[in-house]
Design an enzyme around this catalytic site. Sequence first.
Site, mmCIF file in Angstrom:
data_model
loop_
_atom_site.group_PDB
_atom_site.id
_atom_site.type_symbol
_atom_site.label_atom_id
_atom_site.label_comp_id
_atom_site.label_asym_id
_atom_site.label_seq_id
_atom_site.Cartn_x
_atom_site.Cartn_y
_atom_site.Cartn_z
ATOM 1 N N ARG A 1 -43.080 -17.936 -17.609
ATOM 2 C CA ARG A 1 -42.844 -18.675 -19.206
ATOM 3 C C ARG A 1 -41.862 -20.200 -18.679
ATOM 4 O O ARG A 1 -41.137 -19.762 -17.823
ATOM 5 C CB ARG A 1 -42.020 -17.360 -19.649
ATOM 6 C CG ARG A 1 -43.002 -16.333 -20.029
ATOM 7 C CD ARG A 1 -43.746 -16.757 -21.133
ATOM 8 N NE ARG A 1 -44.241 -15.781 -22.343
ATOM 9 C CZ ARG A 1 -45.929 -15.493 -21.953
ATOM 10 N NH1 ARG A 1 -46.080 -15.822 -21.294
ATOM 11 N NH2 ARG A 1 -45.911 -15.044 -22.525
ATOM 12 N N CYS B 1 -43.016 -21.934 -30.879
ATOM 13 C CA CYS B 1 -42.699 -23.373 -30.513
ATOM 14 C C CYS B 1 -43.535 -24.367 -31.982
ATOM 15 O O CYS B 1 -44.937 -23.623 -32.323
ATOM 16 C CB CYS B 1 -44.513 -23.039 -29.276
ATOM 17 S SG CYS B 1 -44.981 -25.359 -28.553
ATOM 18 N N ARG C 1 -46.138 -13.025 -15.939
ATOM 19 C CA ARG C 1 -46.617 -13.550 -17.186
ATOM 20 C C ARG C 1 -45.529 -15.191 -16.837
ATOM 21 O O ARG C 1 -44.826 -15.654 -16.972
ATOM 22 C CB ARG C 1 -45.688 -12.811 -17.556
ATOM 23 C CG ARG C 1 -45.650 -13.336 -19.206
ATOM 24 C CD ARG C 1 -45.023 -12.015 -19.791
ATOM 25 N NE ARG C 1 -44.187 -11.849 -20.970
ATOM 26 C CZ ARG C 1 -45.288 -11.926 -21.840
ATOM 27 N NH1 ARG C 1 -46.797 -11.472 -21.790
ATOM 28 N NH2 ARG C 1 -44.787 -11.962 -23.194
ATOM 29 N N GLU D 1 -36.028 -19.391 -24.483
ATOM 30 C CA GLU D 1 -37.090 -18.589 -23.719
ATOM 31 C C GLU D 1 -38.462 -19.511 -24.098
ATOM 32 O O GLU D 1 -38.738 -19.473 -26.079
ATOM 33 C CB GLU D 1 -37.236 -17.816 -23.341
ATOM 34 C CG GLU D 1 -38.715 -17.270 -22.546
ATOM 35 C CD GLU D 1 -39.968 -16.632 -23.707
ATOM 36 O OE1 GLU D 1 -40.384 -16.147 -23.089
ATOM 37 O OE2 GLU D 1 -39.411 -16.539 -24.893
#
Length: 450
Positions: free
Chosen positions: A165, A71, A163, A110
Amino acid sequence: MRFVDLFAGLGGFHEALTSLGHECVFACESDAELRRLYRLNYPEVRSIQGDIRDSKDIVPEHEILCAGFPCQPFSKSGTQIGLKDKTHGTLFHEIVDILATHHPPFVILENVGNFELHDGGRTWRIVRDSLLELGYQVRATEHVRSNGHGLVSPHHLGYPHTRERFFVVASSYDLPEDPFPPRHRQRKTTLAGLVQTNGELSAQDKLEVRLSEDQVACIDHWNRLIQNIPDEQPLPSFPIWGDEIYARYPFKDRTPFACSTDELLAMLRLNGKYRTHTKQELLSLLPSYARSEVVRFPRWKQAYVRQNRQWFRKVQPYFPEGWVRTLRGFVPSFRKLEWNCQGETRDLWQCVLQFRPSGLRAKRYVACPALVAMTTTQIPVLGPERRFLTRIEGRRLQGFPDRHLLPKSRARAFRALGNAVHVGVARAVADGLLGNRGASDGRLQDELTP
């Protein structure tokens, strides 16, 4: 179909796509140790490269591009530049170049759960618009959608791992409005089912997963308090800050920083030996979160302080003898507790625990919290086993087989696991995108036939 695995890490996308019958024809991973392990774990892959910026020109033809890309903020130069120019200098730019060259019909991306919010949402808008400009239909697991899915987590699909995502799927063919897997499927595995028995642990495992004496003392100490409080007195859902026991510093209309030295002495009821202390020395006697150089605390902090003081006044009669004095001797993070097990038996040793900067966190023993790539200090503790997770349990949590090779260092192994794509989630997302595409799809068959 042929796929490429970009920013491959431990190979979560590889495990997912090959389990669905697809073939990896290219992978890249800049970390030398992870790249070496990828070759050992997947010797059948012909081309495994390093930095994608040095190898994008040798990417072979493929039908599926997978990438868990970093990112990064995009260029904010004038609006006259195009989308492609805005991505320059970022690794997403390399993905755009590969897509523009090869035009694979399917794309799976992802990223971390808050990717959509990065740079005020601008990063995601540029990613989406870049894909649209390349001719793809695009869907994502966005946070807020009127009829959408939300982020995807292994626990949504029956795996004992929380988790969340952010996933993006893109296709040159029509996509359904919500192509992502449905939630709340029947449980596939349980946390207890992933745990190794004591007899399965090697001598090295036992050494690596052992809790320190201080960590055991912290858990036992908080257990003494919560088990001494009657069941009719609920444990709070807000973080318990032990430093608020008997605390007197101001927090509503002003902060300790906004007080004079004399006012602090009076409010803290300090005796004569503190008369020569400077204001900074007096502030250093307070909890670290109370020393902020502001004239007013934010509302959330005011609320936590007020709630803690009120709750401690209620439960003060149940303090075990000497409990407060012993608590004062712990490091600051051990003096806090987050009890996220409302309705469960009040026994920390029956929970999944984490030692965090914000305190000792306790969650129900049904799913592990997310493995964190940035630090190894928050590896979950399996309360019933009275130890940290093993490497094999870390693999299982992320959907990798026990035989999957990890970095030798425990710290690097868990960092890699924390960065990995969960195999089961990646497989479900890929299956939703590709499951009904193949030989039965005439258009796709024609395109893939030499």
